[in-house]
Design a protein around this motif. Structure first.
Motif, PDB file in Angstrom:
ATOM      1  N   THR A  23       0.835  -1.212   0.000  1.00 36.81           N
ATOM      2  CA  THR A  23       0.000   0.000   0.000  1.00 36.81           C
ATOM      3  C   THR A  23       0.862   1.251   0.000  1.00 36.81           C
ATOM      4  OG1 THR A  23      -1.800  -1.127   1.162  1.00 36.81           O
ATOM      5  CG2 THR A  23      -1.777   1.282   1.263  1.00 36.81           C
ATOM      6  N   ARG A  71       2.734  12.449  12.451  1.00 37.91           N
ATOM      7  CA  ARG A  71       1.559  11.580  12.466  1.00 37.91           C
ATOM      8  C   ARG A  71       1.983  10.150  12.721  1.00 37.91           C
ATOM      9  NH1 ARG A  71      -1.862  15.472  12.722  1.00 37.91           N
ATOM     10  NH2 ARG A  71      -2.932  16.169  10.889  1.00 37.91           N
ATOM     11  N   VAL A  73       0.136   6.170  12.477  1.00 32.67           N
ATOM     12  CA  VAL A  73      -1.015   5.349  12.093  1.00 32.67           C
ATOM     13  C   VAL A  73      -0.708   3.922  12.513  1.00 32.67           C
ATOM     14  CG1 VAL A  73      -2.463   4.551  10.200  1.00 32.67           C
ATOM     15  CG2 VAL A  73      -1.461   6.839  10.102  1.00 32.67           C
ATOM     16  N   ASP A  76      -4.458  -1.217  10.297  1.00 32.03           N
ATOM     17  CA  ASP A  76      -4.753  -1.450   8.894  1.00 32.03           C
ATOM     18  C   ASP A  76      -4.260  -0.307   8.019  1.00 32.03           C
ATOM     19  OD1 ASP A  76      -5.786  -2.608   6.595  1.00 32.03           O
ATOM     20  OD2 ASP A  76      -7.758  -1.691   6.890  1.00 32.03           O
ATOM     21  N   SER A  79      -5.848   1.233   2.831  1.00 29.07           N
ATOM     22  CA  SER A  79      -6.491   2.234   1.991  1.00 29.07           C
ATOM     23  C   SER A  79      -5.568   3.424   1.760  1.00 29.07           C
ATOM     24  CB  SER A  79      -7.795   2.715   2.639  1.00 29.07           C
ATOM     25  OG  SER A  79      -8.294   3.840   1.936  1.00 29.07           O
ATOM     26  N   THR A  81      -6.283   6.148   0.096  1.00 22.14           N
ATOM     27  CA  THR A  81      -7.036   7.386   0.311  1.00 22.14           C
ATOM     28  C   THR A  81      -7.090   7.741   1.789  1.00 22.14           C
ATOM     29  OG1 THR A  81      -8.376   6.908  -1.634  1.00 22.14           O
ATOM     30  CG2 THR A  81      -9.238   8.546  -0.105  1.00 22.14           C
ATOM     31  N   ASP A  82      -7.394   6.760   2.642  1.00 17.65           N
ATOM     32  CA  ASP A  82      -7.432   7.012   4.080  1.00 17.65           C
ATOM     33  C   ASP A  82      -6.063   7.432   4.599  1.00 17.65           C
ATOM     34  OD1 ASP A  82     -10.116   6.375   4.115  1.00 17.65           O
ATOM     35  OD2 ASP A  82      -9.811   4.356   4.923  1.00 17.65           O
ATOM     36  N   LEU A  83      -5.015   6.772   4.136  1.00 19.80           N
ATOM     37  CA  LEU A  83      -3.660   7.117   4.573  1.00 19.80           C
ATOM     38  C   LEU A  83      -3.299   8.547   4.194  1.00 19.80           C
ATOM     39  CD1 LEU A  83      -1.380   4.026   3.923  1.00 19.80           C
ATOM     40  CD2 LEU A  83      -1.882   5.126   6.096  1.00 19.80           C
ATOM     41  N   ASN A  85      -5.242  11.054   3.782  1.00 23.04           N
ATOM     42  CA  ASN A  85      -5.991  11.980   4.634  1.00 23.04           C
ATOM     43  C   ASN A  85      -5.426  12.024   6.044  1.00 23.04           C
ATOM     44  OD1 ASN A  85      -7.778  12.792   2.637  1.00 23.04           O
ATOM     45  ND2 ASN A  85      -9.177  11.122   3.058  1.00 23.04           N
ATOM     46  N   VAL A  86      -5.196  10.870   6.643  1.00 22.34           N
ATOM     47  CA  VAL A  86      -4.696  10.813   8.019  1.00 22.34           C
ATOM     48  C   VAL A  86      -3.306  11.427   8.123  1.00 22.34           C
ATOM     49  CG1 VAL A  86      -3.949   9.236   9.845  1.00 22.34           C
ATOM     50  CG2 VAL A  86      -6.110   8.839   8.670  1.00 22.34           C
ATOM     51  N   ASN A  88      -2.120  13.702   6.284  1.00 22.65           N
ATOM     52  CA  ASN A  88      -2.127  15.091   5.815  1.00 22.65           C
ATOM     53  C   ASN A  88      -1.200  15.239   4.603  1.00 22.65           C
ATOM     54  OD1 ASN A  88      -3.064  17.746   5.940  1.00 22.65           O
ATOM     55  ND2 ASN A  88      -1.292  18.410   7.120  1.00 22.65           N
TER      56      ASN A  88
END
Length: 93
Positions: A23, A71, A73, A76, A79, A81-83, A85-86, A88
């Motif tokens: 990913t 940041r 994380v 999981d 994603s 797209t989610d990464l 966003n999280v 930034n």
């Protein structure tokens, strides 16, 4: 534009670790292709001191140390797209 610095902490070559690596590589190659990115993968089984220094309690854990804001994380990383966003990302120019 500052360099994007990412550190991925994994525990061995597990399916979750492989998915996280794939990913992140896909994200760097496609969505962040125009940016200077550095991805370091740290296996906490091979280098437990690194995990202790960063207070890694679960894997996979991704840390974005630059550009600010810092940041972290955990879990999981499937994603893109989610990464983005999280984390930034991509950074503002």
């Amino acid at each position: 534009m500052s360099k994007i610095v990412l550190h991925l902490y994994i525990a061995g070559q597990t399916p979750r670790a492989e998915r996280a690596i794939n990913t992140l590589r896909r994200m760097i190659e496609h969505e962040l292709a125009g940016y200077n990115c550095e991805l370091t993968i740290i296996d906490v089984l091979a280098d437990p001191q690194q995990a202790e220094n960063q207070k890694i309690l679960a894997t996979p854990t991704l840390i974005k140390s630059a550009p600010p804001p810092y940041r972290r994380v955990i879990g999981d990383l499937s994603s893109v797209t989610d990464l983005l966003n999280v984390l930034n990302l991509p950074p503002q120019s």
